[in-house]
Design an enzyme around this catalytic site. Structure first.
Site, short mmCIF file in Angstrom:
data_model
loop_
_atom_site.label_atom_id
_atom_site.label_comp_id
_atom_site.label_asym_id
_atom_site.label_seq_id
_atom_site.Cartn_x
_atom_site.Cartn_y
_atom_site.Cartn_z
N TYR A 90 3.89 8.92 5.00
CA TYR A 90 2.57 8.55 4.50
C TYR A 90 1.98 9.67 3.65
O TYR A 90 1.52 9.44 2.53
CB TYR A 90 1.66 8.23 5.68
CG TYR A 90 0.25 7.86 5.31
CD1 TYR A 90 -0.06 6.57 4.89
CD2 TYR A 90 -0.79 8.78 5.41
CE1 TYR A 90 -1.36 6.22 4.56
CE2 TYR A 90 -2.09 8.45 5.08
CZ TYR A 90 -2.38 7.16 4.66
OH TYR A 90 -3.66 6.83 4.33
N THR A 103 -5.90 2.35 11.34
CA THR A 103 -6.19 3.52 12.16
C THR A 103 -5.93 3.22 13.63
O THR A 103 -5.40 4.07 14.36
CB THR A 103 -7.65 3.95 11.97
OG1 THR A 103 -7.94 4.05 10.57
CG2 THR A 103 -7.90 5.31 12.61
N VAL A 114 2.64 -6.06 -3.81
CA VAL A 114 2.51 -4.98 -4.78
C VAL A 114 3.83 -4.24 -5.04
O VAL A 114 3.93 -3.49 -6.01
CB VAL A 114 1.44 -3.95 -4.36
CG1 VAL A 114 0.07 -4.60 -4.31
CG2 VAL A 114 1.79 -3.27 -3.04
N ASN A 159 -5.62 -0.42 -3.80
CA ASN A 159 -6.00 -0.14 -2.42
C ASN A 159 -4.89 -0.38 -1.40
O ASN A 159 -4.83 0.30 -0.37
CB ASN A 159 -7.22 -0.99 -2.04
CG ASN A 159 -7.45 -1.03 -0.55
OD1 ASN A 159 -7.90 -0.06 0.06
ND2 ASN A 159 -7.13 -2.17 0.06
N THR A 172 -10.40 1.24 10.90
CA THR A 172 -9.71 0.04 10.41
C THR A 172 -8.59 -0.31 11.38
O THR A 172 -8.25 0.46 12.28
CB THR A 172 -9.09 0.27 9.02
OG1 THR A 172 -8.10 1.30 9.13
CG2 THR A 172 -10.13 0.65 7.98
N ASP A 182 -3.41 -10.07 -2.19
CA ASP A 182 -2.93 -9.63 -0.89
C ASP A 182 -1.69 -10.45 -0.56
O ASP A 182 -1.45 -11.49 -1.19
CB ASP A 182 -4.00 -9.85 0.20
CG ASP A 182 -3.86 -8.90 1.37
OD1 ASP A 182 -2.85 -9.00 2.10
OD2 ASP A 182 -4.75 -8.05 1.57
#
Length: 267
Positions: free
Chosen positions: A160, A200, A64, A90, A197, A37
């Site tokens: 997205y 969201t 990432v 993820n 989450t 992360d």
């Protein structure tokens, strides 16, 4: 006996949300989990917590979007762990904005994390997976997090949805390529519906700010009602299907789309 005893798994975006819950579940099922992360504090804290519970976990800071960082982390994993069996791509981001108002910087951010991050992860992790996959009946497993937004569009979420649709088709291409090369590495995608989450919460708040909904709470209730099952998903609802794809239980699945959306796309 755990479903993942003896397996080594890397999870991106592991410090929170679906990534955190998935990391906990994979560890509980016997995997050595490599947590990655950009949130070093939370990532290290989770690794320490899992190790205190008797599992073997490592944390590496990983952006990432950086191929150099991917190479460094994967090389360390090969050196310290001997390779990988499972990759969970993820990490993901969202920008809620109209197409007209989205800046180049915002668009690049979404593309870099959601698309390039998955591509780089697959590209570099395969190096660490190939040899171990040869020695396993069902081989290695790569799980890419897409979304119902990989199937359908949504207003103010064009970037997205574009990237999640890309993840869906990249997954199929990678699955076919690795099969053709005889790598014994399966590649599948997971497509959650609405999940409770922090991301969201951000989406609901921004939709309210744009005037697309009356309030964030109204958006939350409307989203829950839009799922025939009657609620939004918990992160555990998504982590369990990820576990299935990571395990040998899904040994005959590759190039598949696992939709976990409470019936949203069935309408």
């Amino acid at each position: 006996m755990g479903k993942l005893d003896g397996k080594i798994a890397l999870v991106t975006g592991a410090a929170s949300g679906i990534g955190e819950t998935t990391s906990r579940l994979l560890a509980a099922e016997g995997a050595q989990v490599i947590l990655t992360d950009v949130d070093t504090e939370k990532g290290k804290g989770l690794a320490e917590e899992l190790n205190a519970q008797g599992t073997k976990s490592l944390f590496f800071r990983l952006d990432v979007t950086s191929s150099d960082e991917w190479k460094t982390v994967v090389d360390k994993i090969i050196e310290e762990c001997g390779g990988l069996d499972i990759l969970v791509n993820n990490a993901g981001v969202e920008v809620v904005k109209s197409i007209e108002e989205t800046t180049t910087k915002e668009l690049d951010f979404v593309i870099d994390v959601n698309l390039k991050g998955v591509y780089y992860g697959t590209q570099f992790a395969v190096k660490a997976m190939k040899e171990r996959a040869k020695a396993s009946q069902f081989g290695g497993s790569i799980i890419n997090l897409s979304s119902v937004g990989g199937f359908i569009g949504a207003p103010f979420q064009a970037a997205y949805c574009m990237t999640k649709g890309g993840v869906r088709l990249f997954t199929k291409s990678a699955a076919l390529e690795f099969a053709a090369l005889g790598y014994n590495i399966r590649v599948n995608s997971v497509h959650p519906g609405g999940v409770t989450t922090a991301m969201t919460d951000y989406i609901f708040s921004e939709m309210s700010n744009l005037g697309a909904v009356g309030s964030a709470d109204e958006a939350r209730k409307g989203t829950a009602a839009a799922h025939p099952i009657g609620r939004m998903a918990t992160t555990d609802d998504i982590a369990k299907p990820i576990l299935f794809l990571a395990s040998d239980d899904s040994g005959y699945m590759t190039g598949s789309e696992l939709v976990v959306d409470g019936g949203f796309l069935a309408q």
